[in-house]
Motif scaffolding. Structure first.
Motif, PDB file in Angstrom:
ATOM      1  N   ASN A   9       0.936  -0.989  -0.127  1.00 46.75           N
ATOM      2  CA  ASN A   9      -0.066  -0.142   0.108  1.00 46.75           C
ATOM      3  C   ASN A   9       0.892   1.284  -0.078  1.00 46.75           C
ATOM      4  OD1 ASN A   9      -2.600  -1.055  -0.171  1.00 46.75           O
ATOM      5  ND2 ASN A   9      -2.830  -1.405   1.905  1.00 46.75           N
ATOM      6  N   ASN A  10       1.939   1.304   0.718  1.00 44.92           N
ATOM      7  CA  ASN A  10       3.025   2.372   0.597  1.00 44.92           C
ATOM      8  C   ASN A  10       3.632   2.553  -0.732  1.00 44.92           C
ATOM      9  OD1 ASN A  10       2.533   3.021   3.232  1.00 44.92           O
ATOM     10  ND2 ASN A  10       4.091   1.573   3.939  1.00 44.92           N
ATOM     11  N   GLU A  11       3.571   1.715  -1.516  1.00 46.35           N
ATOM     12  CA  GLU A  11       4.350   1.864  -2.864  1.00 46.35           C
ATOM     13  C   GLU A  11       3.232   2.161  -3.832  1.00 46.35           C
ATOM     14  OE1 GLU A  11       5.423  -1.998  -3.222  1.00 46.35           O
ATOM     15  OE2 GLU A  11       7.733  -1.813  -2.797  1.00 46.35           O
ATOM     16  N   ARG A  12       1.975   1.608  -3.711  1.00 46.30           N
ATOM     17  CA  ARG A  12       0.754   2.331  -4.438  1.00 46.30           C
ATOM     18  C   ARG A  12       0.620   3.617  -3.961  1.00 46.30           C
ATOM     19  NH1 ARG A  12      -3.855  -0.799  -2.606  1.00 46.30           N
ATOM     20  NH2 ARG A  12      -4.917   0.034  -4.441  1.00 46.30           N
ATOM     21  N   LEU A  13       0.883   4.100  -2.784  1.00 50.92           N
ATOM     22  CA  LEU A  13       0.535   5.393  -2.325  1.00 50.92           C
ATOM     23  C   LEU A  13       1.568   6.449  -3.209  1.00 50.92           C
ATOM     24  CD1 LEU A  13      -0.704   7.486  -0.308  1.00 50.92           C
ATOM     25  CD2 LEU A  13       1.148   7.151   1.163  1.00 50.92           C
ATOM     26  N   LEU A  14       2.664   5.992  -3.189  1.00 47.43           N
ATOM     27  CA  LEU A  14       3.605   6.638  -4.222  1.00 47.43           C
ATOM     28  C   LEU A  14       3.412   6.915  -5.653  1.00 47.43           C
ATOM     29  CD1 LEU A  14       7.080   5.628  -2.757  1.00 47.43           C
ATOM     30  CD2 LEU A  14       5.666   7.801  -2.032  1.00 47.43           C
ATOM     31  N   ASN A  15       2.889   5.769  -6.058  1.00 53.15           N
ATOM     32  CA  ASN A  15       2.509   5.738  -7.324  1.00 53.15           C
ATOM     33  C   ASN A  15       1.020   6.685  -7.675  1.00 53.15           C
ATOM     34  OD1 ASN A  15       2.971   4.509 -10.289  1.00 53.15           O
ATOM     35  ND2 ASN A  15       0.972   3.486  -9.732  1.00 53.15           N
ATOM     36  N   ALA A  16       0.211   6.499  -6.822  1.00 53.25           N
ATOM     37  CA  ALA A  16      -1.004   7.372  -6.997  1.00 53.25           C
ATOM     38  C   ALA A  16      -0.642   8.865  -7.042  1.00 53.25           C
ATOM     39  CB  ALA A  16      -2.093   7.221  -5.828  1.00 53.25           C
ATOM     40  N   ALA A  17       0.250   9.184  -6.184  1.00 53.47           N
ATOM     41  CA  ALA A  17       0.710  10.507  -6.113  1.00 53.47           C
ATOM     42  C   ALA A  17       1.453  10.840  -7.284  1.00 53.47           C
ATOM     43  CB  ALA A  17       1.605  10.955  -4.894  1.00 53.47           C
ATOM     44  N   ARG A  18       2.279  10.014  -7.702  1.00 50.42           N
ATOM     45  CA  ARG A  18       3.067  10.292  -9.066  1.00 50.42           C
ATOM     46  C   ARG A  18       2.282  10.407 -10.377  1.00 50.42           C
ATOM     47  NH1 ARG A  18       5.873   5.464  -8.223  1.00 50.42           N
ATOM     48  NH2 ARG A  18       7.675   5.850  -6.794  1.00 50.42           N
ATOM     49  N   GLU A  19       1.054   9.785 -10.380  1.00 51.33           N
ATOM     50  CA  GLU A  19       0.305   9.670 -11.285  1.00 51.33           C
ATOM     51  C   GLU A  19      -1.022  10.691 -11.360  1.00 51.33           C
ATOM     52  OE1 GLU A  19       0.991   7.816 -14.155  1.00 51.33           O
ATOM     53  OE2 GLU A  19       2.746   7.273 -13.250  1.00 51.33           O
ATOM     54  N   ASP A  20      -0.859  11.251 -10.436  1.00 45.80           N
ATOM     55  CA  ASP A  20      -2.087  12.411  -9.939  1.00 45.80           C
ATOM     56  C   ASP A  20      -3.343  11.684 -10.023  1.00 45.80           C
ATOM     57  OD1 ASP A  20      -3.300  14.836  -9.706  1.00 45.80           O
ATOM     58  OD2 ASP A  20      -3.165  15.376 -11.662  1.00 45.80           O
ATOM     59  N   HIS A  21      -3.602  10.596  -9.282  1.00 47.24           N
ATOM     60  CA  HIS A  21      -4.657   9.755  -9.182  1.00 47.24           C
ATOM     61  C   HIS A  21      -5.303   9.872  -7.912  1.00 47.24           C
ATOM     62  CE1 HIS A  21      -7.519   6.431  -9.831  1.00 47.24           C
ATOM     63  NE2 HIS A  21      -6.936   6.168 -10.986  1.00 47.24           N
ATOM     64  N   ALA A  22      -5.956  11.000  -7.615  1.00 46.42           N
ATOM     65  CA  ALA A  22      -6.715  11.215  -6.496  1.00 46.42           C
ATOM     66  C   ALA A  22      -7.541  10.148  -5.924  1.00 46.42           C
ATOM     67  CB  ALA A  22      -7.477  12.600  -6.495  1.00 46.42           C
ATOM     68  N   ASP A  23      -8.322   9.650  -6.498  1.00 41.46           N
ATOM     69  CA  ASP A  23      -9.287   8.644  -6.083  1.00 41.46           C
ATOM     70  C   ASP A  23      -8.643   7.365  -5.654  1.00 41.46           C
ATOM     71  OD1 ASP A  23     -11.474  10.332  -6.872  1.00 41.46           O
ATOM     72  OD2 ASP A  23     -11.844   9.476  -8.764  1.00 41.46           O
ATOM     73  N   LEU A  24      -7.662   7.041  -6.224  1.00 42.87           N
ATOM     74  CA  LEU A  24      -6.961   6.020  -5.976  1.00 42.87           C
ATOM     75  C   LEU A  24      -6.377   6.229  -4.748  1.00 42.87           C
ATOM     76  CD1 LEU A  24      -5.547   3.069  -6.310  1.00 42.87           C
ATOM     77  CD2 LEU A  24      -3.867   3.881  -7.682  1.00 42.87           C
ATOM     78  N   LEU A  25      -5.423   7.443  -4.483  1.00 35.98           N
ATOM     79  CA  LEU A  25      -4.963   7.764  -3.251  1.00 35.98           C
ATOM     80  C   LEU A  25      -5.808   7.660  -2.115  1.00 35.98           C
ATOM     81  CD1 LEU A  25      -2.135   9.748  -2.633  1.00 35.98           C
ATOM     82  CD2 LEU A  25      -3.986  11.186  -1.861  1.00 35.98           C
ATOM     83  N   GLU A  26      -7.174   8.243  -2.231  1.00 32.83           N
ATOM     84  CA  GLU A  26      -8.016   8.364  -1.259  1.00 32.83           C
ATOM     85  C   GLU A  26      -8.401   6.674  -0.996  1.00 32.83           C
ATOM     86  OE1 GLU A  26     -12.028  10.557  -0.163  1.00 32.83           O
ATOM     87  OE2 GLU A  26     -11.376  10.732  -2.118  1.00 32.83           O
TER      88      GLU A  26
END
Length: 162
Positions: A9-26
């Motif tokens: 989930n931490n790696e996914r968090l970084l990727n969501a921020a990198r990709e500007d994916h607010a819904d996934l980040l949430e």
């Protein structure tokens, strides 16, 4: 037969921020095993990546997280998210990222590995953000001066009466 392990989930968090994916980040932030201050091998956090991307939606979600440290420095240049914000080429994104970080209490005095504070990295003609830095510095100075001390040097009411 070996099982492949997916991204944490931490790696996914970084990727969501990198990709500007607010819904996934949430969605990721709702998980129990997420560290909002998780750093990758370069020392970047989701906040570093959201700032580099200039993503207002993502940065707002990250800054709402309890325990978010806005002053973490990466390993590459010792840059905080505020250092990165000051280097954004897009004027509007730069102004937005700087404002959000200063509102969140970013330390303006942290030096990177090159000895630069974030404000040093602003383009020479960016008078609006230079003024914003001055305004926040003045506000912080006034707030620090508001703390009264007793005559014995201890914080208190400032009154000498016993």
């Amino acid at each position: 037969m070996s099982e492949e392990k997916g991204a944490s989930n931490n790696e996914r968090l970084l990727n969501a921020a990198r990709e500007d994916h607010a819904d996934l980040l949430e969605e990721i932030l709702e998980e129990d095993d997420v560290d909002i201050n998780y750093k990758d091998g370069l020392g970047n956090t989701a906040l570093h990546y959201a700032v580099q991307r200039g993503s207002e939606n993502v940065i707002e979600k990250i800054l709402e997280c309890e325990g978010c440290d806005v002053d973490l420095q990466n390993r590459v240049d010792g840059a905080t998210p505020l250092h990165l914000a000051c280097q954004l080429e897009d004027d509007d994104a730069r102004a937005t990222m700087i404002w959000h970080l200063l509102e969140a209490g970013a330390n303006m005095r942290i030096k990177d590995k090159h000895g630069s504070i974030a404000e040093d990295l602003l383009p020479g003609d960016d008078e609006d953000n230079k003024k914003l830095f001055r305004d926040y510095q003045a506000t912080n100075a006034i707030a620090a001066d508001d703390i009264a001390e007793d005559s014995d040097g201890e914080p208190g009411s400032g009154s000498d009466e016993d």
